[in-house]
Design an enzyme around this catalytic site. Structure first.
Site, PDB file in Angstrom:
ATOM      1  N   GLU A 326      -6.494  -6.772  -2.357  1.00  0.00           N
ATOM      2  CA  GLU A 326      -7.933  -6.845  -1.835  1.00  0.00           C
ATOM      3  C   GLU A 326      -8.346  -6.221  -0.747  1.00  0.00           C
ATOM      4  OE1 GLU A 326     -11.425  -8.950  -0.274  1.00  0.00           O
ATOM      5  OE2 GLU A 326      -9.490  -8.952   0.337  1.00  0.00           O
ATOM      6  N   GLU A 327      -7.515  -6.643   0.321  1.00  0.00           N
ATOM      7  CA  GLU A 327      -8.056  -6.030   1.563  1.00  0.00           C
ATOM      8  C   GLU A 327      -8.176  -4.645   1.855  1.00  0.00           C
ATOM      9  OE1 GLU A 327      -8.895  -8.058   3.557  1.00  0.00           O
ATOM     10  OE2 GLU A 327      -7.780 -10.088   3.522  1.00  0.00           O
TER      11      GLU A 327
END
Length: 466
Positions: A326-327
């Protein structure tokens, strides 16, 4: 006292059924959520999970050597909790190495600075870069600058992050971090330094992604601590020519395979329909990823476990998704939406926990407006957990938004983010920032939400908003 009060909740719920409760509210819709809340506050599972993750795995940047260790940790934990199904799905994720990051003021007053590379940044030449600073107080002011003001310099974007209960201060300032490098490079800058996107006054720099625009030269991008940003400002008041030396050895190294990790509580009579609750498994490599997003992993897993252990399963399947990467660009979310394209019409609703472990104060939806009032009535039991009933304008969390764009109804369980950006993406994102009781309140909220949605008889599609 809290446990005594919670022990009375099921009795109070049963009592309320003999009073003025609407006839449309079933016995289970009142009693089971109360029992789930009680069990959540009597369980330490969520805290045990986030402690295990931060101690036994720690930072787990997507594509790093800790990434597969985190995946195996998740598989092991979910399997040990006896979910009906545990599996993983491959995701291609970028590999980026942070390397060393050093900066110092060389004139007029030589001093070292505290910085960190932004995710995805390129490195400097081996000997580094030495150049004068061109300061701008926002991305907007940089966009208005002439090339003559920027060319051959290191751009310093000194945009403050406002403290709010919601994430609106972060969203505003994060744009400078994401796009500042390309805007500066387009005007001829050699590198960009962003005031850290956070609310901490500690001498720490908070990382996060930089997004390079196609067709524009890539330049090194770093974040600088707030105290160091103020130090630069003080020097600029004394001299109009402050020079900085910057050295980065960051580099990208292609792609590798990671995984979305998934667990399911199989529905009793509508198993093909899915209530999705999610978090992301990866974290930045500065802290131990306790709040972002170890807390979210613990919350949705413990919530689903409470439902798994009910004597009677709810109608729909409750699916826990721990997204990869996600990051660094929502790679797991994109892969999930693509992999499950054929069954997205069977996704009844989706929600995401990715805002630390502070208490949930409100639930919002993004569903068919025609049935919004009925759904709000359905989740009324959540008010006993301190949660206000909100609006119908939610787009879900960062990962879940990819499902929402494809027509999947969503909900947002809003957490108090007043202090969240003090440690977000920083070395201070560690286990001590998590309040175990607040974590339990989150678990209760997600368990109640997932159960009630798994039992709901209302049509949530097509999505409309207020």
């Amino acid at each position: 006292m809290r446990n005594l009060i919670l022990s009375l909740i099921p009795v109070m719920a049963l009592f309320s059924l003999t009073g003025c409760q609407k006839e449309t509210t079933s016995h289970n819709e009142e009693v089971v959520p109360a029992l789930l809340q009680q069990k959540a506050f009597n369980s330490n599972l969520a805290y045990e999970l986030v402690e295990s993750l931060t101690v036994e795995v720690g930072p787990r940047l997507a594509g790093s050597e800790k990434d597969p260790i985190a995946v195996e940790w998740a598989i092991k934990q979910l399997t040990s909790l006896n979910f009906d199904r545990v599996y993983k799905e491959p995701v291609q994720v970028p590999v980026w190495q942070r390397g060393d990051a050093k900066a110092s003021i060389t004139s007029p007053y030589p001093q070292p600075l505290v910085i960190t590379a932004l995710g995805g940044s390129i490195g400097t030449p081996p000997d580094g870069i030495i150049a004068s600073i061109a300061r701008f107080d926002s991305l907007g002011s940089l966009e208005k600058a002439t090339p003559e003001e920027v060319s051959g310099k290191i751009v310093f974007i000194d945009q403050l992050t406002e403290r709010h209960k919601t994430s609106k201060g972060y969203v505003k300032s994060a744009a400078a971090r994401l796009h500042g490098a390309s805007v500066a490079a387009h005007k001829g800058a050699l590198a960009v330094i962003n005031r850290t996107v956070g609310t901490s006054q500690n001498r720490i720099a908070q990382t996060g992604m930089v997004k390079y625009q196609d067709g524009i030269n890539k330049i090194p991008a770093v974040a600088i601590s707030s105290p160091d940003a103020e130090l630069i400002n003080a020097m600029l008041r004394r001299s109009n020519d402050v020079k900085i030396k910057l050295h980065l050895s960051s580099k990208s190294m292609g792609f590798t395979t990671s995984f979305n990790v998934i667990a399911e509580v199989t529905g009793s009579n509508k198993p093909e329909e899915i209530v999705l609750i999610s978090a992301h498994l990866d974290s930045w490599d500065e802290g131990t990823g306790a709040s972002d997003d170890g807390a979210g992993i613990a919350i949705v897993t413990a919530a689903a476990k409470l439902i798994q252990d009910l004597p009677t399963k709810p109608a729909r399947t409750v699916r826990v998704v721990l997204y990869a990467a996600e990051e660094v660009g929502y790679f797991g979310a994109r892969a999930y939406a693509k992999e499950h394209q054929a069954e997205l019409d069977k996704h009844y609703i989706a929600a995401e926990s990715d805002f630390g472990a502070a208490p949930v104060y409100q639930i919002d939806f993004g569903i068919n407006n025609a049935n919004f009032a009925e759904v709000i009535q359905l989740v009324q039991p959540m008010t006993g957990n301190g949660i206000a009933l909100g609006n119908n304008s939610s787009t879900g969390g960062p990962d879940v938004s990819f499902l929402h764009k494809k027509g999947v109804p969503v909900a947002s369980l809003r957490q108090d983010g007043t202090d969240y950006f003090d440690y977000h993406h920083s070395p201070n994102d560690t286990l001590d920032k998590i309040d175990p009781e607040a974590l339990q309140q989150n678990v209760a909220a997600y368990a109640q939400f997932a159960y009630l949605m798994a039992q709901s008889e209302f049509d949530l599609r097509p999505i409309t908003a207020d």
